[in-house]
Motif scaffolding. Structure first.
Motif, PDB file in Angstrom:
ATOM      1  N   ARG A   6       0.804  -1.225   0.000  1.00 34.04           N
ATOM      2  CA  ARG A   6       0.000   0.000   0.000  1.00 34.04           C
ATOM      3  C   ARG A   6       0.840   1.280   0.000  1.00 34.04           C
ATOM      4  O   ARG A   6       0.277   2.373  -0.052  1.00 34.04           O
ATOM      5  N   ARG A   7       2.153   1.179   0.054  1.00 33.98           N
ATOM      6  CA  ARG A   7       2.967   2.391  -0.041  1.00 33.98           C
ATOM      7  C   ARG A   7       2.953   2.909  -1.474  1.00 33.98           C
ATOM      8  O   ARG A   7       2.832   2.141  -2.428  1.00 33.98           O
ATOM      9  N   VAL A   8       3.125   4.208  -1.613  1.00 32.99           N
ATOM     10  CA  VAL A   8       3.178   4.836  -2.932  1.00 32.99           C
ATOM     11  C   VAL A   8       4.642   5.107  -3.266  1.00 32.99           C
ATOM     12  O   VAL A   8       5.321   5.853  -2.562  1.00 32.99           O
ATOM     13  N   ALA A   9       5.098   4.486  -4.342  1.00 33.11           N
ATOM     14  CA  ALA A   9       6.493   4.623  -4.745  1.00 33.11           C
ATOM     15  C   ALA A   9       6.583   5.254  -6.126  1.00 33.11           C
ATOM     16  O   ALA A   9       5.944   4.790  -7.073  1.00 33.11           O
ATOM     17  N   ALA A  10       7.370   6.316  -6.244  1.00 35.92           N
ATOM     18  CA  ALA A  10       7.640   6.958  -7.528  1.00 35.92           C
ATOM     19  C   ALA A  10       9.015   6.513  -8.011  1.00 35.92           C
ATOM     20  O   ALA A  10       9.981   6.508  -7.235  1.00 35.92           O
ATOM     21  N   ILE A  11       9.102   6.144  -9.279  1.00 35.98           N
ATOM     22  CA  ILE A  11      10.363   5.669  -9.855  1.00 35.98           C
ATOM     23  C   ILE A  11      10.642   6.421 -11.142  1.00 35.98           C
ATOM     24  O   ILE A  11       9.838   6.373 -12.090  1.00 35.98           O
ATOM     25  N   VAL A  87      10.663   7.580  -3.132  1.00 33.73           N
ATOM     26  CA  VAL A  87      11.066   8.029  -4.469  1.00 33.73           C
ATOM     27  C   VAL A  87      12.393   7.362  -4.815  1.00 33.73           C
ATOM     28  O   VAL A  87      13.367   7.454  -4.052  1.00 33.73           O
ATOM     29  N   PHE A  88      12.430   6.700  -5.954  1.00 35.21           N
ATOM     30  CA  PHE A  88      13.628   6.033  -6.448  1.00 35.21           C
ATOM     31  C   PHE A  88      14.142   6.802  -7.655  1.00 35.21           C
ATOM     32  O   PHE A  88      13.520   6.797  -8.720  1.00 35.21           O
ATOM     33  N   CYS A  89      15.275   7.479  -7.493  1.00 37.39           N
ATOM     34  CA  CYS A  89      15.849   8.329  -8.553  1.00 37.39           C
ATOM     35  C   CYS A  89      16.764   7.484  -9.441  1.00 37.39           C
ATOM     36  O   CYS A  89      17.989   7.602  -9.391  1.00 37.39           O
ATOM     37  N   VAL A  90      16.182   6.642 -10.261  1.00 35.62           N
ATOM     38  CA  VAL A  90      16.958   5.659 -11.012  1.00 35.62           C
ATOM     39  C   VAL A  90      17.490   6.200 -12.332  1.00 35.62           C
ATOM     40  O   VAL A  90      18.552   5.774 -12.802  1.00 35.62           O
ATOM     41  N   VAL A 138      15.604   7.515  -2.426  1.00 36.13           N
ATOM     42  CA  VAL A 138      16.636   6.553  -2.821  1.00 36.13           C
ATOM     43  C   VAL A 138      17.359   7.105  -4.044  1.00 36.13           C
ATOM     44  O   VAL A 138      16.752   7.273  -5.107  1.00 36.13           O
ATOM     45  N   THR A 139      18.633   7.407  -3.886  1.00 36.53           N
ATOM     46  CA  THR A 139      19.442   7.937  -4.982  1.00 36.53           C
ATOM     47  C   THR A 139      20.335   6.825  -5.538  1.00 36.53           C
ATOM     48  O   THR A 139      20.554   5.803  -4.885  1.00 36.53           O
ATOM     49  N   PHE A 140      20.862   7.062  -6.735  1.00 39.87           N
ATOM     50  CA  PHE A 140      21.662   6.029  -7.390  1.00 39.87           C
ATOM     51  C   PHE A 140      23.018   6.586  -7.805  1.00 39.87           C
ATOM     52  O   PHE A 140      23.125   7.353  -8.751  1.00 39.87           O
TER      53      PHE A 140
END
Length: 271
Positions: A6-11, A87-90, A138-140
């Motif tokens: 149920r978490r909202v994740a932006a990628i 937020v995943f900054c891929v 989350v940074t890459f």
């Protein structure tokens, strides 16, 4: 209970590689997904894979170097999902070649996408991550974010900078009492299209470089990388090393300091 349910994740960069693998893995874990990429067809394909699993998915075609577009983007997501938890900054690019043979426009491209794109994303999403009460950015970076090799000066510069940016931002969040964790991911060689889609300086052989990357360097499957990353994020690790090569590089630099460069030069002369 599943941490991601149920978490909202932006990628960002969700159209292929690690971004796509993260989206699919998060879909299996019950997350709701906001997927973006510059390639509309690619991100739509990722969305279809996630929807077949049963995930709720929104897709957007967006360029992370477009600062205003990035600043406007989170409000639309928050309006649709109610909040943004992670937020995943891929999204990222690579360039191969000696600086003497490199067009400065290619250096600009790498820095603008990798570093400034990450900064744009973080700046845009931080207020929403704070509002969530338990946000995670989350940074890459890369193994090339603490160890360098010839021919990747622009890429290494951007990835060193992302690691420094992430560490400073983590300190800011903790010092100011904001409920946001910051994890910096440092992958080694992962099987993704990044090299095939990269840029090359004059004199480089793109086919040979790509073949070497695919057969000798990219040892970790993107799905395995996603699993390692999500485990590290759940544990709120400040840094996540992906692959035995990344761990070896990190150990080498910590053990030898700048003297590791002598080994790189020795290996370069032998090859």
């Amino acid at each position: 209970m599943n941490y991601y349910a149920r978490r909202v994740a932006a990628i960002t960069g969700a159209g292929s590689g690690i971004g796509r693998a993260l989206a699919v893995d998060l879909a299996r874990r019950g997350a709701r997904l906001a997927l973006s990429d510059q390639n509309a067809e690619a991100v739509a394909d990722t969305a279809r894979r996630c929807q077949r699993i049963g995930a709720r998915v929104r897709t957007d075609t967006i360029d992370i170097t477009d600062r205003q577009a990035m600043l406007d983007y989170p409000a639309a997501l928050s309006g649709e999902f109610g909040r943004i938890d992670a937020v995943f900054c891929v999204a990222g690019v690579i360039h191969t070649g000696r600086l003497l043979n490199t067009e400065l426009s290619d250096v600009d491209h790498v820095v603008n996408v990798n570093l400034l794109g990450t900064v744009n994303t973080a700046k845009a999403f931080l207020p929403h991550l704070i509002s969530s009460g338990d946000g995670h950015l989350v940074t890459f970076s890369s193994a090339f974010g603490f160890l360098t090799t010839p021919g990747y000066s622009a890429y290494s510069a951007s990835k060193f900078a992302i690691r420094g940016f992430s560490e400073s931002l983590r300190q800011e969040m903790r010092l100011d009492g904001h409920p946001v964790s910051v994890t910096c991911v440092c992958p080694g060689g992962v099987r993704t299209p990044i090299m095939r889609n990269g840029r090359f300086a004059a004199g480089e052989d793109p086919d040979a470089v790509t073949a070497r990357f695919d057969t000798k360097i990219a040892r970790t499957e993107a799905s395995r990388a996603a699993s390692i990353i999500l485990r590290g994020v759940e544990r709120r690790r400040p840094q996540v090393l992906v692959g035995a090569d990344a761990k070896a590089a990190w150990t080498l630099v910590r053990t030898l300091g700048t003297a590791y460069q002598h080994l790189v030069l020795w290996a370069g002369r032998r090859t």
